[in-house]
Write a protein that holds these residues in place. Structure first.
Motif, PDB file in Angstrom:
ATOM      1  N   PRO A  87       0.864  -1.369   0.133  1.00  0.00           N
ATOM      2  CA  PRO A  87      -0.104  -0.245   0.073  1.00  0.00           C
ATOM      3  C   PRO A  87       0.948   1.211  -0.192  1.00  0.00           C
ATOM      4  N   ILE A 137      -6.324 -11.171   4.099  1.00  0.00           N
ATOM      5  CA  ILE A 137      -5.680 -11.923   5.198  1.00  0.00           C
ATOM      6  C   ILE A 137      -6.537 -11.357   6.350  1.00  0.00           C
ATOM      7  N   ASP A 173      -1.361  -8.328  -4.895  1.00  0.00           N
ATOM      8  CA  ASP A 173      -0.487  -9.250  -5.751  1.00  0.00           C
ATOM      9  C   ASP A 173      -0.835 -10.564  -5.934  1.00  0.00           C
ATOM     10  N   VAL A 174      -1.642 -11.140  -5.112  1.00  0.00           N
ATOM     11  CA  VAL A 174      -1.797 -12.643  -4.971  1.00  0.00           C
ATOM     12  C   VAL A 174      -3.312 -12.967  -6.151  1.00  0.00           C
ATOM     13  N   PHE A 190      -7.075  -7.318   5.792  1.00  0.00           N
ATOM     14  CA  PHE A 190      -6.143  -6.772   5.023  1.00  0.00           C
ATOM     15  C   PHE A 190      -6.362  -7.344   3.514  1.00  0.00           C
ATOM     16  N   PHE A 191      -5.758  -6.598   2.627  1.00  0.00           N
ATOM     17  CA  PHE A 191      -5.872  -7.054   1.198  1.00  0.00           C
ATOM     18  C   PHE A 191      -4.566  -7.127   0.343  1.00  0.00           C
ATOM     19  N   ASN A 192      -4.094  -7.952  -0.130  1.00  0.00           N
ATOM     20  CA  ASN A 192      -2.901  -8.272  -0.787  1.00  0.00           C
ATOM     21  C   ASN A 192      -3.273  -8.253  -2.141  1.00  0.00           C
ATOM     22  N   VAL A 229      -5.403 -11.935  -2.480  1.00  0.00           N
ATOM     23  CA  VAL A 229      -5.955 -12.571  -1.357  1.00  0.00           C
ATOM     24  C   VAL A 229      -6.242 -11.433  -0.094  1.00  0.00           C
TER      25      VAL A 229
END
Lengths: 284, 150
Positions: free
Chosen positions: A100, A258, A253-254, A249-251, A256
């Motif tokens: 982020p 969390i 790149d995947v 949270f948000f990733n 996904v």
């Protein structure tokens, strides 16, 4: 002549400094700082998700139980490259990673004279969110109060698109899901909520609990038909009889989501140059 | 009240989490039917974390209470105590951590104070999960799972 040498030297130094800045990743704070002045406090955070870092500090300062849901930023306005230079040198041509795009954030807030008063808690959290939303840091947030216990959640509601425009981001946990009312432990219940969420939205959530005995020992019959996932999740957590708060949270790149969980606690000086944790009821 | 406890590795769950069974000491006394409660005296640490990862930077225990000699635990025993991230989280760390600058093996440290009947502190433990690029190891009070290929 001397002046010219100093000017050239200064220019060379500036070039080196800028070059170092462009190849070095930012130095964030390990934790947000809270400073007191008069009847107010100033919170200073510096992190890729600075509002969460500030909230984490306030939770420990006042013993509050407050949930967190990140704004799921994805555009180049909301995420930046975070690829480690050493990794990049060894992996030329491979896809890097992002984080982020947040950074420094300061907020001046009223001191919570009575942290157990929900009105005071609301005032401080609303002030924090209002000051954050006035910055260019990623995401815009709203404060929500859940029924029946009135626990607060800081929820990401807007992100920037690839053109820079603010767009509504429907919070994942608003999604209505159906969960059969069966007796399960809390761990399996949370995983079942994630499975239902993935069926409804196609979005995957992983559970990042580093300590999970409480969730495995506590049984619950949480369930319902077309109920917001947030409501099912908070019901499941409440069945532990502990002030467990969640952070989502948000990733990208995947991609996904969390989810991690922790008990509400207060932190104070231990009288030996350290800090100790004190269990609280989260003021609920 | 007990003066200490013996930790025994019981097995793994969800591949990368360790489960432990404890026996209260001295064994000359009976603690059956009494409660043992965990709390974190201080925040933990996590070198597998990176800013924006969404993984807990400062992990703590959840505040579980066990009844001695209940369920699968026998005389003077309590458990199970589950330690560590499940495989999905470990996989995320292994897949993305290095590119974010995480050095392997990285370690998750959680501090755990144990009280007897919610009052008497009798021991403080360190729980760890050590994550390598294709291995995991989970420990409680120095008792470990052995190396788990993952």
């Amino acid at each position: 002549m001397l002046k010219r040498v100093l000017t050239v030297t200064g220019f060379a130094f500036l070039c080196v400094a800028i070059s170092a800045q462009s190849t070095t990743r930012p130095k964030f704070l390990d934790r947000a700082r809270i400073q007191r002045s008069g009847s107010g406090i100033m919170v200073t955070a510096n992190d890729s998700i600075p509002l969460f870092q500030a909230l984490y500090a306030l939770r420990l300062e006042y013993g509050w139980q407050v949930d967190w849901e990140s704004a799921p930023g994805y555009s180049h306005f909301d995420v930046v490259d975070d690829t480690d230079p050493k990794w990049r040198a060894a992996h030329v041509g491979e896809k890097g990673v992002t984080r982020p795009a947040g950074g420094l954030f300061t907020a001046t807030l009223p001191e919570a004279s009575d942290p157990s008063d929900p009105t005071v808690e609301r005032e401080v959290l609303s002030g924090l969110i209002g000051e954050y939303n006035a910055t260019d840091n990623p995401g815009k947030y709203a404060l929500r109060a859940a029924e029946p216990d009135g626990r607060f959640a800081v929820v990401g509601v807007q992100v920037r698109g690839e053109s820079g425009e603010l767009q509504f981001a429907s919070p994942l946990l608003d999604t209505p899901v159906t969960l059969t009312k069966t007796r399960r432990n809390v761990y399996d219940t949370v995983e079942s909520i994630f499975t239902a969420l993935q069926s409804a939205t196609g979005k995957r959530v992983i559970f990042a609990a580093a300590s999970s005995s409480l969730f495995r020992m506590t049984e619950t019959t949480t369930g319902g038909e077309k109920v917001a996932a947030r409501e099912l999740l908070t019901q499941a957590l409440a069945s532990t009889k502990q002030p467990i708060q969640y952070d989502l949270f948000f990733n990208p790149d995947v991609p996904v989501y969390i989810l991690n969980v922790s008990p509400a606690m207060r932190e104070e000086d231990d009288g030996k140059d350290g800090r100790k944790l004190i269990p609280t009821d989260g003021h609920r | 009240m007990p003066s200490s406890e013996i930790t025994e590795f019981s097995g793994t769950i969800l591949i990368t989490q360790g489960q432990f069974l404890m026996t209260l000491e001295p064994s000359t006394n009976s603690y059956d039917g009494h409660q043992v409660t965990e709390k974190s005296p201080v925040i933990g640490s996590n070198t597998c974390w990176w800013s924006g990862s969404g993984i807990n930077q400062y992990p703590t225990v959840q505040g579980s209470t066990w009844l001695v000699n209940q369920g699968s635990a026998g005389h003077n025993q309590y458990g199970l105590d589950t330690v560590g991230f499940e495989s999905g989280v470990v996989n995320l760390i292994q897949q993305q951590g290095a590119a974010h600058g995480v050095e392997f093996p990285c370690v998750v440290n959680i501090y755990q104070s144990m009280t007897y009947d919610t009052i008497d502190l009798y021991v403080t433990n360190l729980q760890t999960q050590t994550i390598g690029s294709n291995t995991v190891k989970v420990c409680r009070a120095g008792v470990c799972s052995g190396t788990i290929p993952f």
